[in-house]
Structure formats: structure tokens, C-alpha cells
Design a protein around this motif. Structure first.
Motif, PDB file in Angstrom:
ATOM      1  N   ASP A 106     -12.030 -11.334  11.069  1.00 22.02           N
ATOM      2  CA  ASP A 106     -11.941 -12.047  12.348  1.00 22.02           C
ATOM      3  C   ASP A 106     -13.204 -12.854  12.659  1.00 22.02           C
ATOM      4  O   ASP A 106     -13.354 -13.367  13.766  1.00 22.02           O
ATOM      5  CB  ASP A 106     -11.667 -11.052  13.484  1.00 22.02           C
ATOM      6  N   GLY A 107     -14.113 -12.931  11.679  1.00 18.84           N
ATOM      7  CA  GLY A 107     -15.308 -13.769  11.859  1.00 18.84           C
ATOM      8  C   GLY A 107     -16.503 -13.047  12.450  1.00 18.84           C
ATOM      9  O   GLY A 107     -17.579 -13.642  12.582  1.00 18.84           O
ATOM     10  N   ARG A 108     -16.350 -11.764  12.789  1.00 19.51           N
ATOM     11  CA  ARG A 108     -17.502 -11.046  13.346  1.00 19.51           C
ATOM     12  C   ARG A 108     -18.398 -10.501  12.225  1.00 19.51           C
ATOM     13  O   ARG A 108     -17.924 -10.288  11.092  1.00 19.51           O
ATOM     14  CB  ARG A 108     -17.029  -9.903  14.243  1.00 19.51           C
ATOM     15  N   VAL A 109     -19.647 -10.281  12.581  1.00 19.06           N
ATOM     16  CA  VAL A 109     -20.630  -9.790  11.604  1.00 19.06           C
ATOM     17  C   VAL A 109     -20.473  -8.285  11.446  1.00 19.06           C
ATOM     18  O   VAL A 109     -20.334  -7.558  12.446  1.00 19.06           O
ATOM     19  CB  VAL A 109     -22.072 -10.122  12.060  1.00 19.06           C
ATOM     20  N   GLU A 110     -20.481  -7.819  10.203  1.00 20.55           N
ATOM     21  CA  GLU A 110     -20.469  -6.383   9.936  1.00 20.55           C
ATOM     22  C   GLU A 110     -21.773  -5.994   9.237  1.00 20.55           C
ATOM     23  O   GLU A 110     -22.302  -6.791   8.434  1.00 20.55           O
ATOM     24  CB  GLU A 110     -19.274  -6.005   9.051  1.00 20.55           C
ATOM     25  N   VAL A 111     -22.269  -4.791   9.540  1.00 19.06           N
ATOM     26  CA  VAL A 111     -23.532  -4.337   8.941  1.00 19.06           C
ATOM     27  C   VAL A 111     -23.390  -2.902   8.468  1.00 19.06           C
ATOM     28  O   VAL A 111     -22.579  -2.132   8.989  1.00 19.06           O
ATOM     29  CB  VAL A 111     -24.710  -4.410   9.960  1.00 19.06           C
ATOM     30  N   LYS A 112     -24.196  -2.573   7.479  1.00 19.19           N
ATOM     31  CA  LYS A 112     -24.290  -1.171   7.018  1.00 19.19           C
ATOM     32  C   LYS A 112     -25.719  -0.925   6.571  1.00 19.19           C
ATOM     33  O   LYS A 112     -26.319  -1.777   5.882  1.00 19.19           O
ATOM     34  CB  LYS A 112     -23.332  -0.913   5.852  1.00 19.19           C
ATOM     35  N   LEU A 113     -26.278   0.200   6.981  1.00 21.08           N
ATOM     36  CA  LEU A 113     -27.647   0.539   6.606  1.00 21.08           C
ATOM     37  C   LEU A 113     -27.814   0.441   5.095  1.00 21.08           C
ATOM     38  O   LEU A 113     -27.024   1.033   4.336  1.00 21.08           O
ATOM     39  CB  LEU A 113     -27.984   1.955   7.087  1.00 21.08           C
ATOM     40  N   ARG A 114     -28.823  -0.299   4.663  1.00 19.91           N
ATOM     41  CA  ARG A 114     -29.037  -0.473   3.215  1.00 19.91           C
ATOM     42  C   ARG A 114     -29.367   0.882   2.591  1.00 19.91           C
ATOM     43  O   ARG A 114     -30.195   1.637   3.115  1.00 19.91           O
ATOM     44  CB  ARG A 114     -30.185  -1.452   2.986  1.00 19.91           C
ATOM     45  N   GLY A 115     -28.667   1.201   1.534  1.00 20.75           N
ATOM     46  CA  GLY A 115     -28.942   2.463   0.842  1.00 20.75           C
ATOM     47  C   GLY A 115     -28.108   3.613   1.364  1.00 20.75           C
ATOM     48  O   GLY A 115     -28.120   4.703   0.782  1.00 20.75           O
ATOM     49  N   ALA A 116     -27.386   3.412   2.481  1.00 23.34           N
ATOM     50  CA  ALA A 116     -26.553   4.504   3.008  1.00 23.34           C
ATOM     51  C   ALA A 116     -25.252   4.566   2.210  1.00 23.34           C
ATOM     52  O   ALA A 116     -24.868   3.608   1.553  1.00 23.34           O
ATOM     53  CB  ALA A 116     -26.244   4.260   4.483  1.00 23.34           C
ATOM     54  N   GLY A 117     -24.563   5.685   2.329  1.00 16.85           N
ATOM     55  CA  GLY A 117     -23.246   5.806   1.674  1.00 16.85           C
ATOM     56  C   GLY A 117     -22.220   5.012   2.465  1.00 16.85           C
ATOM     57  O   GLY A 117     -22.497   3.929   2.940  1.00 16.85           O
ATOM     58  N   GLY A 118     -21.091   5.546   2.668  1.00 13.56           N
ATOM     59  CA  GLY A 118     -20.060   4.852   3.465  1.00 13.56           C
ATOM     60  C   GLY A 118     -19.238   3.930   2.608  1.00 13.56           C
ATOM     61  O   GLY A 118     -19.471   3.771   1.406  1.00 13.56           O
ATOM     62  N   HIS A 119     -18.245   3.281   3.267  1.00 12.04           N
ATOM     63  CA  HIS A 119     -17.347   2.423   2.505  1.00 12.04           C
ATOM     64  C   HIS A 119     -16.890   1.264   3.352  1.00 12.04           C
ATOM     65  O   HIS A 119     -17.216   1.148   4.512  1.00 12.04           O
ATOM     66  CB  HIS A 119     -16.135   3.222   2.013  1.00 12.04           C
TER      67      HIS A 119
END
Ligand code: FES
Length: 303
Positions: free
Chosen positions: A290-303
């Protein structure tokens, strides 16, 4: 909250007296660091360069430890009068005083980036430590210059008692005011990808904006050469708002904290210039459907 010794020392009239002292000392320290070419020295003394945590406490450990050795050897000498102790004592004192020069320089450099009661207590701590160092210099001069050894020892032991009390004030700087403590140390950052209330197409090239994760963790986000970067928005030095900082450096990819001028790489979060010594958390970025920015902590797990 119970008052600490430091609180009692910096309030009321004593506080304004210490403000005056702080202004005078700050003019000297700040004036020195306005001399062109002194920034590398400042970064070394903060600990930003190479050490990557504050240099001052490492040096004060050497000073307090070395001068405690001097005090112990002096007391043994008073009882045993064994001349073989004298050379070791003098060497320990010289080494401690060399470390004290570094401790004073790094301490005043860190202190100059403080404010309020932290600054008041800091200037008291610094000036007392300076006086104690002068006392130890006189003690050294008596020892090696042919003066009275007993007078040198008496002066040294008085200085050691004052040193222990004044070191307590230094401890209060760190444990009471958080001087030198990473302001992101307790930040809890979600480990999974999160969608921000921020549209990628609303970001202007090289304009830093603030965004928040679902738990309130603050981010500074910027578009640099078309790529999106996100780092923690709270300066690791003293919580300054990095999203209000200007972009600096040859390629304008580093952000300068508006409070005391620490510089962080926007690409890696690395603290490039002090007073900050700790890096910012950095985040991977991507753009949602939808054009919004997504972020994830660098080096963290997750998917
Ligand atoms: S808060 Fe001090 S440099 Fe950022």
C-alpha cells in the motif's frame, strides 16, 4: 525519591555558585574545542574513536587503583621503614599521575556536554579531582626532590581520602544522572517487520522525518539517493532528537544531533563523532504493497 549526596551539593545557592564555576570552566574547554583540528582529539577523549565506549571511566579505574597501591605501600613503609618499597611506590605514583592527566582531559571533555544538576555536580567533581592531582604532584615532588618522605606520605594519604570521596561523586554522575550511559540501552524494539504510518512517496530526498513503531520506539527515517534508511531517533548520548538534526558529511548521509553535535551514519547507525560513543539501532526497510514504509531491526529474527 531520597536525596543523594550529589543532590544536596548542587541545590540552592551552591547550585548557582557551581553554575558560575561551570561557565568559567566551560569557556575554557569549549574554547579549546573550537580550535580547528581538535575534533579527532575530542573523539579520542570521549571514547568515540576506537574504544567505542566512554574512555573516562577506564582511566579513572587506573588512577584510583594506582593511587590505592601508593597508599597501601606508604602505610606499609610507615610501619616497616623498608627502603626497598620506595622505588615501587614512586613508580606507581608517576604512572597514576600520567593516567590522571588522561582522566582529567577525558572527564572535562565529557562534562562539557552536560547540563543542569549533572553539570553542577560534574564541575565540582572535576575541580576537586584537579586539586587532588596537584596535591599528589606536591607529594611526588617531596618524594623525589629530597623532601620529607613522611610529609609526602601524609599528604598522599590525605589526598587518597579526598580521592575516594570525590570518586563517589563521579559514580553519582554515572549512576544518578546517567552520564555516559547509552540512552538506547533499555529500548525495546519489536523484532518483526512493522508497517509505519509513513508513506514512502511522501518522503523527500535527504529530509529526515520521525516515525514510531507500535510500542512507541522512535525512528529517524530518511531517503538517501532513493534508498530508505531508518535508525533510532533518540541520541545515544543524552536523548537528543536525531530527526531534528541536519544531514552532514561529504555525501550528506550522516545525521548531526542538534543538542551536542554527535554525528551518526544514517546507513550503519555508527557513532562517527562524539560525545556519543554508542551506535544507534539500525533497521532494514522496504515498501509495503500500500506504499507505506516497513522496518525491521537489523539483525533481528522475524519474517
Ligand atoms: S544528545 Fe548529546 S549529542 Fe545528542
Amino acid at each position: 525519591m531520597p536525596e543523594t549526596i550529589g543532590d544536596r551539593l548542587v541545590r540552592g545557592d551552591k547550585g548557582s555558585f557551581l553554575d558560575g564555576l561551570g561557565n568559567a570552566v566551560g569557556a575554557v574547554v569549549g574554547g579549546f574545542y573550537r580550535i580547528p583540528g581538535t575534533r579527532p582529539l575530542k573523539d579520542v577523549l570521549h571514547g568515540t574513536w576506537a574504544l567505542r565506549h566512554p574512555l573516562h571511566p577506564a582511566l579513572t579505574d587506573a588512577v584510583v587503583g594506582g593511587l590505592t597501591v601508593v597508599a597501601v605501600l606508604d602505610v606499609i613503609y610507615l610501619f616497616q621503614r623498608d627502603p626497598s618499597l620506595l622505588r615501587a611506590t614512586d613508580i606507581a605514583l608517576v604512572v597514576s599521575l600520567i593516567a590522571a592527566v588522561g582522566a582529567l582531559a577525558s572527564g572535562y571533555t565529557d562534562w562539557n556536554e552536560t547540563f543542569g544538576n549533572e553539570r553542577r555536580l560534574g564541575v565540582l567533581h572535576g575541580l576537586l579531582m584537579s586539586l587532588i592531582s596537584v596535591g599528589y604532584l606536591v607529594s611526588l615532588w617531596l618524594r623525589v626532590g629530597g623532601g620529607s618522605r613522611d610529609a609526602a606520605i601524609a599528604l598522599g594519604l590525605i589526598c587518597w581520602v579526598l580521592l575516594a570521596a570525590t570518586a563517589h561523586l563521579g559514580g553519582e554522575m554515572a549512576f544518578g544522572f546517567g552520564t555516559g550511559v547509552d540512552r538506547q540501552a533499555w529500548a525495546e524494539v519489536p523484532g518483526d517487520w512493522e508497517t509505519l504510518a509513513l508513506r514512502a512517496d511522501a518522503l523527500e530526498e535527504r529530509k529526515v522525518v520521525r516515525a514510531q513503531m507500535s510500542n512507541g520506539f522512535a525512528l529517524a527515517v530518511a531517503k538517501l539517493d532513493g534508498a530508505l534508511y531508518a535508525i533510532g531517533a533518540v541520541c545515544t548520548h543524552a536523548s537528543g532528537p536525531l530527526d531534528e538534526g541536519e544531514l552532514v558529511g561529504d555525501d550528506k548521509c550522516d545525521v548531526k544531533c542538534p543538542w551536542h553535535g554527535s554525528v551518526f551514519s544514517f546507513r550503519s547507525g555508527t557513532a562517527l563523532h562524539g560525545p556519543a560513543t554508542m551506535d544507534e539501532p539500525t533497521f532494514e526497510t522496504r515498501i509495503a504493497a500500500d506504499g507505506r514504509v516497513e522496518v525491521k531491526l537489523r539483525g533481528a529474527g522475524g519474517h
